[in-house]
Design an enzyme around this catalytic site. Structure first.
Site, mmCIF file in Angstrom:
data_model
loop_
_atom_site.group_PDB
_atom_site.id
_atom_site.type_symbol
_atom_site.label_atom_id
_atom_site.label_comp_id
_atom_site.label_asym_id
_atom_site.label_seq_id
_atom_site.Cartn_x
_atom_site.Cartn_y
_atom_site.Cartn_z
ATOM 1 C CE1 TYR A 101 -3.614 2.666 1.085
ATOM 2 C CE2 TYR A 101 -1.716 3.615 2.219
ATOM 3 C CZ TYR A 101 -3.003 3.747 1.720
ATOM 4 O OH TYR A 101 -3.667 4.937 1.855
ATOM 5 C CD GLU A 189 -6.088 4.635 -0.470
ATOM 6 O OE1 GLU A 189 -6.073 5.010 0.722
ATOM 7 O OE2 GLU A 189 -7.098 4.159 -1.013
#
Lengths: 380, 288
Positions: A101, A189
């Site tokens: 991530y 993101e």
């Protein structure tokens, strides 16, 4: 403003972040052609602005072009969390060895952006933050200095990334920061950022939220807005520079100022009613804006009463009163109304509305109680 | 007595020739504020308000000529960050930015720079400050408050007027009212103002008006527990607000379950703050 996955990824790619080959379409037959072009194995991904698309069945792997067409047809007929799927992204399938991530958002309390990385990618990062916060490595970015090399390295080390990938990870982190800054994002993101079987990093998914206040300098982003998924009333309100959010209740409210609008909703609830909307007409609203606001409120069939709470400062109460009359002239309605006007030109405003058969109130509490009583009477 | 602004405030208006700038300059002068100059690039040498207030091209020139110590900004959002920095670099000590809609990344850069210069910024997206009977810097209506000993600090605009008006109607007055603004990143927060009120000999009690979003109220509650001796009455707007939606103010959004009214009220009550259920209840909760 939220961007779709395909929009976010295209944008990331413009800043040098590697993404899989992909095409966007609204037709299942096209998905088949794309799959043929890409060598057969593709991922079909629903483009809707909600989280948890995978779990809801909106992301599927197709092994052949024929299967791609079938899955595309199925996904294009779906609704995810109430939103119809109108577009799908057809991405080349890649072999994944690990999912990580990487994201940036604004940390209000620290007054600076924060970049976060985690070896536990591919899942809901908010869930990771709740259950095992130690798995998320955070660094704050000085808004004047920008992201520094050592910071990107700190993240790579923090998530135990193999040394051979540090350079490309650092490039991606820098590019993400540049994209974030250049587009006035409040969230950017990549989840997951994957390590492929060829030991390359690739952004499989992308998500971006842009600061609405900065859209004036990003006309290109403004055009990406997906009006299909937005509430009609919220779109209409934005056209007139009104801030409107529809809610479930029966009392429509029109207020000047965001804080006062929230307080007005709260006092309606405290008085036993439910607000039908949040509506801030802003400072200095003229009669035209007020008329548009009233039309939007009255378009909601649940509305049983309307409460006007105007504390005139920049906003002049007589202008508001004229707007109310203008709207009532072209929207015929039997919905009862309660008006409270205080401050700049309140007296003139009250005179203008004297013949309009509206209940009036002196205090905010009295106004809310009257509106609730009238709404209950109307529904009884 | 008061905090931040008083009869010795010598004020510059940046954006004095714009619609709002001119209207509110007139209102401030009517209130008795000592407005010493206006700034509009390209209009230096002209005057506004029938020759009462000179216009300068730059803040530096305005300050050098008039000895101003405060500035209020009415320029559009795209120019506001620059206007704040110009005031700071010209040596203005107190900068008040009324402008709404400044991008948050701009404010982060501005704030980071100001922190290195020791300049106090109020706002942006705020109604400004009022020391009743002495000085008004901003857009708070002129006749809704009387002098007194209650300090008011608020994230909101018109909701603040509502509270001032309710106080006035029950015979209570304000020492100073500070609107800190509804944006996620601003110049001055609750704690900064609470600290000033705690130290001000003429403020006896404080009213703090917060709203959903962020954790400023929670941090203020912690400060109140540790440092405040004066009683505080609070109100939090947005108890009925749904999560994930931006309620008008850029700062008023419940994100990832944080920033709810419930959490803030709980934190404030734990700090001994009496929290009103609605704005008009505030006067009753204050000591007489």
């Amino acid at each position: 403003m939220k961007l779709h996955e395909y929009q976010s990824k295209q944008l990331f790619n413009k800043y040098g972040i590697p993404i899989p080959r992909g095409r966007i379409t609204t037709e299942a037959s096209e998905a088949k052609h794309f799959a043929e072009e890409m060598g057969g194995r593709v991922v079909i991904k629903a483009q809707v602005l909600v989280g948890g698309r995978g779990k809801a069945g909106g992301i599927r792997l197709a092994r052949t072009p024929k299967e791609a067409e079938e899955l595309a047809a199925m996904i294009l007929g779906m609704e995810l969390k109430g939103l119809p799927v109108r577009k799908i992204l057809v991405d080349e399938a890649v072999n994944i060895t690990k999912e990580i991530y990487l994201g940036i958002t604004n940390d209000r309390a620290a007054r600076r952006p924060v970049m976060m990385a985690s070896a536990a990618g591919g899942v809901d990062i908010e869930e990771v933050a709740r259950t095992s916060p130690e798995k998320i490595i955070k660094i704050h970015i000085d808004p004047l200095l920008g992201l520094r090399d050592y910071q990107a390295r700190d993240l790579a080390v923090g998530i135990d990334l193999p040394r051979m990938l540090w350079r490309s990870f650092s490039d991606i982190a820098h590019n993400l920061w540049v994209a974030y800054q250049a587009n006035d994002a409040s969230l950017a993101e990549i989840n997951p950022l994957v390590i492929t079987s060829e030991q390359r990093l690739l952004a499989l998914d992308g998500k971006m939220v842009v600061d609405d206040n900065a859209l004036f300098r990003h006309p290109d982003l403004n055009e990406m807005r997906d009006l299909d998924v937005e509430d009609w009333a919220e779109v209409e309100a934005r056209k007139f520079g009104l801030s409107y959010i529809s809610l479930q209740g029966e009392i429509g409210c029109m207020v000047n100022g965001a804080g006062l609008a929230m307080a007005t909703m709260d006092i309606i609830k405290l008085s036993g009613g439910e607000p039908a909307n949040f509506l801030d007409i802003g400072g200095g609203a003229g009669s035209e804006k007020v008329a548009a606001a009233l039309r939007i409120i009255l378009a909601d069939a649940n509305v049983k009463a309307v409460l006007f709470n105007i504390f005139g400062g920049i906003t002049r109460c007589d202008e508001v009163a004229r707007g109310i009359l203008a709207a009532l002239a072209d929207v015929k309605t039997h919905v009862p109304m309660v008006v409270r006007l205080v401050g700049t030109n309140a007296e003139e405003g009250r005179k203008i509305l004297a013949d309009a058969q509206m209940a009036t109130a002196e205090t905010l509490l009295e106004a809310a109680q009257k509106a609730v009583a009238i709404a209950k009477g109307a529904s009884a | 007595m008061s905090i931040l602004v008083n009869k010795n405030t010598r004020l510059i208006v940046q954006g004095v020739t714009g619609n709002e700038g001119l209207f509110h300059t007139t209102q401030m002068v009517l209130y008795g504020t000592n407005v010493v100059a206006g700034v509009t690039p390209g209009k230096g040498g002209e005057w506004v308000l029938d020759g009462k207030i000179p216009i300068f091209d730059t803040v530096r020139a305005a300050r050098d000529t008039t000895g101003a110590n405060a500035s209020v900004i009415f320029v559009p959002a795209r120019s506001a960050p620059d206007a704040i920095l110009e005031a700071a670099d010209a040596g203005i000590e107190l900068v008040v930015c009324i402008t709404e809609g400044v991008p948050v990344l701009d404010m982060m850069r501005v704030r980071a720079y100001l922190d290195t210069r020791g300049v106090r910024l109020i706002g942006p997206n705020c109604p400004g400050l009022l020391t009743p009977g002495e000085c008004k810097v901003g857009i708070i209506p002129n006749n809704i408050s009387i002098p007194g000993n209650i300090g008011i600090v608020s994230r909101s605009g018109t909701l603040t007027y509502e509270v001032l008006y309710a106080l006035k109607n029950s015979g209570k007055g304000a020492s100073t009212c500070v609107g800190i603004g509804g944006d996620p990143v601003n110049g001055t927060n609750f704690i900064d103002v609470l600290e000033l009120f705690e130290a001000d000999p003429h403020t006896d009690q404080v009213v703090m008006i917060g709203e959903i979003g962020g954790t400023d109220e929670e941090r203020a509650a912690d400060f109140i527990t540790r440092k405040m001796t004066k009683p505080v009455v609070g109100f939090i707007a947005g108890q009925s607000a749904p999560p994930g939606k931006r309620m008008g103010h850029a700062g008023a959004i419940i994100e990832g379950g944080a920033g709810t009214a419930k959490d803030k009220i709980r934190a404030l009550e734990a700090a001994g703050v009496r929290v009103a259920r609605h704005p008009e209840e505030i006067p009753q909760l204050l000591a007489s």
